[in-house]
Scaffold this active site. Structure first.
Site, PDB file in Angstrom:
ATOM      1  N   LYS A   1       0.841  -1.212   0.000  1.00 35.14           N
ATOM      2  CA  LYS A   1       0.000   0.000   0.000  1.00 35.14           C
ATOM      3  C   LYS A   1       0.869   1.252   0.000  1.00 35.14           C
ATOM      4  O   LYS A   1       2.044   1.212   0.403  1.00 35.14           O
ATOM      5  CB  LYS A   1      -0.949   0.029   1.200  1.00 35.14           C
ATOM      6  CG  LYS A   1      -0.276   0.056   2.585  1.00 35.14           C
ATOM      7  CD  LYS A   1       0.046   1.449   3.105  1.00 35.14           C
ATOM      8  CE  LYS A   1       0.870   1.409   4.381  1.00 35.14           C
ATOM      9  NZ  LYS A   1       1.651   2.530   4.750  1.00 35.14           N
TER      10      LYS A   1
ATOM     11  N   ASP B   1      -2.373  -2.025  10.647  1.00 38.99           N
ATOM     12  CA  ASP B   1      -2.557  -1.967   9.181  1.00 38.99           C
ATOM     13  C   ASP B   1      -3.148  -3.254   8.596  1.00 38.99           C
ATOM     14  O   ASP B   1      -3.477  -3.305   7.409  1.00 38.99           O
ATOM     15  CB  ASP B   1      -1.196  -1.750   8.486  1.00 38.99           C
ATOM     16  CG  ASP B   1      -0.767  -0.296   8.497  1.00 38.99           C
ATOM     17  OD1 ASP B   1      -1.603   0.570   8.833  1.00 38.99           O
ATOM     18  OD2 ASP B   1       0.405  -0.023   8.157  1.00 38.99           O
TER      19      ASP B   1
HETATM   20  P1  ATP Z   1       4.305  -0.325   7.937  1.00 37.91           P
HETATM   21  O1  ATP Z   1       4.122   0.603   6.788  1.00 37.91           O
HETATM   22  O2  ATP Z   1       3.088  -1.179   8.267  1.00 37.91           O
HETATM   23  O3  ATP Z   1       4.966   0.264   9.149  1.00 37.91           O
HETATM   24  P2  ATP Z   1       6.706  -1.243   6.760  1.00 37.91           P
HETATM   25  O4  ATP Z   1       6.516  -1.382   5.299  1.00 37.91           O
HETATM   26  O5  ATP Z   1       7.348   0.021   7.220  1.00 37.91           O
HETATM   27  O6  ATP Z   1       5.324  -1.449   7.452  1.00 37.91           O
HETATM   28  P3  ATP Z   1       7.543  -3.970   7.007  1.00 37.91           P
HETATM   29  O7  ATP Z   1       8.122  -4.286   5.664  1.00 37.91           O
HETATM   30  O8  ATP Z   1       6.218  -4.544   7.323  1.00 37.91           O
HETATM   31  O9  ATP Z   1       7.569  -2.408   7.293  1.00 37.91           O
HETATM   32  O10 ATP Z   1       8.647  -4.463   8.066  1.00 37.91           O
HETATM   33  C1  ATP Z   1       8.802  -3.853   9.310  1.00 37.91           C
HETATM   34  C2  ATP Z   1       9.537  -4.811  10.258  1.00 37.91           C
HETATM   35  O11 ATP Z   1       8.740  -5.981  10.442  1.00 37.91           O
HETATM   36  C3  ATP Z   1      10.875  -5.277   9.741  1.00 37.91           C
HETATM   37  O12 ATP Z   1      11.849  -4.878  10.655  1.00 37.91           O
HETATM   38  C4  ATP Z   1      10.813  -6.798   9.668  1.00 37.91           C
HETATM   39  O13 ATP Z   1      11.909  -7.440  10.246  1.00 37.91           O
HETATM   40  C5  ATP Z   1       9.531  -7.159  10.409  1.00 37.91           C
HETATM   41  N1  ATP Z   1       8.739  -8.199   9.703  1.00 37.91           N
HETATM   42  C6  ATP Z   1       8.051  -9.173  10.293  1.00 37.91           C
HETATM   43  N2  ATP Z   1       7.432  -9.937   9.394  1.00 37.91           N
HETATM   44  C7  ATP Z   1       7.720  -9.443   8.183  1.00 37.91           C
HETATM   45  C8  ATP Z   1       7.364  -9.827   6.860  1.00 37.91           C
HETATM   46  N3  ATP Z   1       6.595 -10.883   6.600  1.00 37.91           N
HETATM   47  N4  ATP Z   1       7.816  -9.063   5.849  1.00 37.91           N
HETATM   48  C9  ATP Z   1       8.586  -7.975   6.110  1.00 37.91           C
HETATM   49  N5  ATP Z   1       8.963  -7.592   7.338  1.00 37.91           N
HETATM   50  C10 ATP Z   1       8.546  -8.313   8.378  1.00 37.91           C
END
Ligand code: ATP
Length: 297
Positions: free
Chosen positions: A11, A137
């Site tokens: 997203k 989210d």
């Molecule tokens: P948001 O926008 O919801 O904050 P994001 O895109 O910033 O998410 P993610 O890619 O979801 O961040 O990853 C954030 C943290 O979650 C990372 O430090 C990672 O180690 C952990 N994590 C746990 N499960 C997953 C997964 N399936 N894919 C990616 N990261 C994951």
């Protein structure tokens, strides 16, 4: 059915406003969420051994209970007393810790997939109620499409018209920012410019991408830009290279630009990748749900 394959779509936030803070420390937000075509492949298989096993193409990503996909599987297994084992394989294409909700999207896909694979018969609404226990989210990632998210992000209003089609250039600076620390550093009284959510929804209805570009706004930039000037530089560069608007997604650090011209988006991506020396630069598209699935949950 022994196995299932799903697409866990990322997203972007067209707007992100923070309007207050709850006593438990959670921030109260208002954001327009939009699904994009970029996705992780999620493969789920029933196995005899009564364990949850997770594999991913990124060797540094946790594969235990720290992974949101694992957490999703465990939640459904424990709540509905699933006796068989569950094998999950993630092929991650969504940049990690980027503000694109990759982990939440994987978790949402696991909840939807296990519901189907094990014939749990749970409604989308029920899956969303379960999902919010694991992350604010996740209900949105189950819903998908265009939606206004309020509360801590879990109160969702689907926008049935959807967002007009355009190309989305994503550029992630080679830095990691933690969502929690960005929110912690936010000073609500120092925010000078809040997004105009109503106006954004109006221009979306009009399919006016130019005006939508002008209205892109994320208050979390007040925290991240002073720390990482590159975010502001990326936004400026996207604009000079033909974006209709550019802003940081979620808590960052990914910056995206909206383009009506595919070639311009590709060219801008190539220039930006080289100039800023970035690993993660991608051109993707707005993704809307099929028309008949857009209303309600
Ligand atoms: P948001 O926008 O919801 O904050 P994001 O895109 O910033 O998410 P993610 O890619 O979801 O961040 O990853 C954030 C943290 O979650 C990372 O430090 C990672 O180690 C952990 N994590 C746990 N499960 C997953 C997964 N399936 N894919 C990616 N990261 C994951």
């Amino acid at each position: 059915m022994q196995e299932i394959r799903l697409k866990a779509r990322a997203k972007i936030n067209l707007t992100l406003d923070v309007t207050g803070k709850q006593s438990n420390g959670y921030h109260i937000v208002q954001m327009i969420m939009q699904t994009i075509s970029l996705y992780d492949d999620v493969y789920i298989k029933r196995i005899d051994k009564p364990i949850i096993r997770l594999k991913s193409n990124l060797d540094w990503l946790p594969t235990d209970e720290k992974n949101l996909a694992y957490k999703g599987a465990r939640l459904l297994r424990d709540t509905f007393d699933i006796q068989e084992g569950i094998f999950i394989e993630l092929n991650k294409k969504i940049p990690v810790a980027a503000g694109l909700a990759g982990g939440s999207a994987d978790c949402a896909a696991v909840l939807v997939g296990i519901n189907k694979l094990f014939h749990l018969g749970l409604s989308k609404k029920r899956l969303m109620e379960l999902g919010v226990q694991l992350g604010a989210d996740i209900p949105y990632c189950i819903l998908q499409g265009t939606a206004v998210a309020e509360g801590i992000g879990e109160k969702l209003t689907p926008i049935s018209e959807g967002c007009p089609f355009c190309y989305v250039l994503l550029a992630k600076p080679n830095i990691s920012v933690s969502t929690a620390s960005v929110y912690q550093k936010l000073h609500l009284n120092e925010i000078k410019q809040h997004p105009n959510t109503e106006q954004m929804l109006f221009q979306m209805k009009q399919k006016n991408i130019q005006e939508m570009g002008n209205l892109l706004c994320n208050v979390l930039e007040t925290v991240t830009i002073p720390m990482y000037k590159e975010i502001a530089l990326l936004k400026e560069k996207m604009m000079t290279l033909g974006a209709k608007g550019s802003v940081m997604s979620g808590s960052g650090p990914t910056v995206f630009g909206l383009f009506t011209d595919k070639l311009k988006a590709i060219e801008a991506g190539q220039i930006i990748k080289k100039k800023f020396g970035l690993r993660d630069v991608l051109v993707t598209k707005i993704w809307n749900k099929p028309q008949h699935k857009r209303r309600g949950f």
